[in-house]
Design a protein around this motif. Structure first.
Motif, PDB file in Angstrom:
ATOM      1  N   HIS A  80       0.842  -1.202   0.000  1.00  0.00           N
ATOM      2  CA  HIS A  80       0.000   0.000   0.000  1.00  0.00           C
ATOM      3  C   HIS A  80       0.878   1.254   0.000  1.00  0.00           C
ATOM      4  O   HIS A  80       1.908   1.312   0.657  1.00  0.00           O
ATOM      5  CB  HIS A  80      -0.912  -0.004   1.242  1.00  0.00           C
ATOM      6  N   GLU A  81       0.426   2.260  -0.726  1.00  0.00           N
ATOM      7  CA  GLU A  81       1.240   3.467  -0.914  1.00  0.00           C
ATOM      8  C   GLU A  81       1.452   4.253   0.375  1.00  0.00           C
ATOM      9  O   GLU A  81       2.422   5.008   0.498  1.00  0.00           O
ATOM     10  CB  GLU A  81       0.565   4.374  -1.962  1.00  0.00           C
ATOM     11  N   ASP A  82       0.561   4.087   1.362  1.00  0.00           N
ATOM     12  CA  ASP A  82       0.684   4.855   2.605  1.00  0.00           C
ATOM     13  C   ASP A  82       1.592   4.178   3.639  1.00  0.00           C
ATOM     14  O   ASP A  82       1.869   4.760   4.693  1.00  0.00           O
ATOM     15  CB  ASP A  82      -0.701   5.049   3.248  1.00  0.00           C
ATOM     16  N   THR A  84       4.927   3.024   5.396  1.00  0.00           N
ATOM     17  CA  THR A  84       6.304   3.515   5.441  1.00  0.00           C
ATOM     18  C   THR A  84       7.286   2.338   5.412  1.00  0.00           C
ATOM     19  O   THR A  84       6.902   1.175   5.551  1.00  0.00           O
ATOM     20  CB  THR A  84       6.538   4.322   6.721  1.00  0.00           C
ATOM     21  N   MET A 332      -6.870   0.856   6.864  1.00  0.00           N
ATOM     22  CA  MET A 332      -5.447   1.182   6.819  1.00  0.00           C
ATOM     23  C   MET A 332      -5.027   2.084   7.972  1.00  0.00           C
ATOM     24  O   MET A 332      -3.933   1.916   8.531  1.00  0.00           O
ATOM     25  CB  MET A 332      -5.109   1.837   5.477  1.00  0.00           C
ATOM     26  N   ASP A 333      -5.858   3.024   8.359  1.00  0.00           N
ATOM     27  CA  ASP A 333      -5.498   3.923   9.467  1.00  0.00           C
ATOM     28  C   ASP A 333      -5.352   3.144  10.776  1.00  0.00           C
ATOM     29  O   ASP A 333      -4.423   3.378  11.556  1.00  0.00           O
ATOM     30  CB  ASP A 333      -6.563   5.012   9.626  1.00  0.00           C
ATOM     31  N   LYS A 336      -2.114   0.995  10.630  1.00  0.00           N
ATOM     32  CA  LYS A 336      -0.908   1.786  10.859  1.00  0.00           C
ATOM     33  C   LYS A 336      -0.764   2.139  12.340  1.00  0.00           C
ATOM     34  O   LYS A 336       0.342   2.109  12.891  1.00  0.00           O
ATOM     35  CB  LYS A 336      -0.943   3.066   9.999  1.00  0.00           C
TER      36      LYS A 336
END
Length: 343
Positions: A80-82, A84, A332-333, A336
């Protein structure tokens, strides 16, 4: 002849018993008792196995499948692009650890392609490069000739042992060795003959081939199945029981058994008793392992049921929690945020 639980007792009842007759009675009694104990233990083992198979294993399989879904979720999140670099490293570590366990323990082979993608990821912790461990257990930087030399040494040991065995096999046997082997062979033949004598008497009486009456033929066929099963296991006690049950011998016949006959019957009975002891102890040990006890007793079964019920209840709670986690971590939030707490 008295009966006990539908089984004919095989026992010599002279007023004055010889040593061999006492041994015969001792062995038949031991085999009877151990057989009952072993049947009870088999029933307990089957009961435990059925309970585990019906109530525990399905939950374990369900939990494993949910964990596999979590691995696939982490695999998708990895690209996923978000995400790190640090988060990718954590995801890779999670995927490696979880996928390895699920493949090796739960045999979820569908995770192998995912595990293969991440198994080469660089692990934490540096080395100086001089003595690095790698997965196959060898060390980088070691002398290849050292390993070759070790293998050659092992091969030399194997070759030397093979040569010793060849020489031992070709070495002429002494007169005493030949005498011992001849005596042992004679004992085997006499022991086999002792069992076969009982067997052949029953075969002559109950072989169904020449029986004209159909109902009697069916009865004799069933008896012969029991006779053959006992003979194939060299179960001399079962053959004696059959002879008593169908009145091929009586108490007088048992009491008149010659000493040399008793000698070989006792030898077979000792072997039979030892085999029952071995099976009983092996099953007892396996049950002790299953129930988590040092030794298995009647109270172990009660404790095992309580422990199994506790484990089942915990598994159901874990499955419920894992289903909830899968739903939440698909966001996704939330994923993370959860990765921040992962170390």
């Amino acid at each position: 002849m008295s009966l006990q639980t539908q089984r004919h007792l095989v026992r010599i009842e002279n007023e004055s018993l010889s040593k061999s007759q006492k041994e015969f009675n001792r062995l038949t009694q031991k085999i009877e008792q151990r057989s009952v104990e072993l049947n009870d233990l088999r029933a307990i083992y089957q009961q435990i196995q059925q309970r585990v198979q019906a109530d525990y294993h399905p939950l374990i399989d369900q939990y494993g499948r949910l964990q596999a879904d979590l691995v696939r979720l982490f695999d998708r999140a990895y690209t996923h692009e978000d995400i790190t670099k640090i988060e990718r490293k954590k995801l890779a570590d999670l995927i490696r650890t979880m996928a390895f366990d699920l493949i090796s323990v739960h045999e979820i082979d569908s995770l192998k392609p995912i595990y293969d993608k991440y198994k080469t990821e660089e692990f934490d912790g540096g080395t100086d490069g001089s003595d690095e461990q790698v997965p196959n257990g060898k060390r980088i930087g070691t002398d290849p000739d050292e390993e070759h030399s070790e293998m050659t040494y092992e091969q030399e040991l194997e070759a030397a042992e093979a040569e010793r065995q060849r020489q031992r096999a070709n070495k002429p046997k002494s007169a005493k060795q030949l005498e011992r082997e001849a005596k042992k062979q004679a004992d085997v033949q006499k022991t086999t003959k002792a069992v076969r004598t009982l067997y052949m008497d029953l075969v002559k009486a109950f072989h169904p081939d020449r029986e004209p009456d159909e109902a009697e033929k069916v009865r004799k066929t069933e008896i012969m199945h029991r006779v053959i099963a006992a003979y194939e296991k060299s179960d001399v006690l079962a053959l004696f029981r059959l002879q008593l049950e169908f009145e091929r011998i009586d108490q007088t016949h048992l009491e008149a058994l010659a000493e040399d006959q008793l000698k070989y019957y006792n030898k077979i009975l000792r072997q039979q008793a030892q085999e029952l002891d071995d099976e009983f102890l092996a099953l007892q040990k396996e049950l002790a392992t299953i129930t988590g006890k040092a030794t298995f007793t009647a109270s172990s079964l009660v404790g095992f049921e309580i422990s199994l019920n506790t484990d089942i209840a915990q598994l159901k709670r874990d499955i419920k929690q894992l289903k909830s986690d899968l739903k939440m971590l698909a966001n996704m939030d939330i994923l993370k945020q959860w990765l921040k707490s992962y170390r």
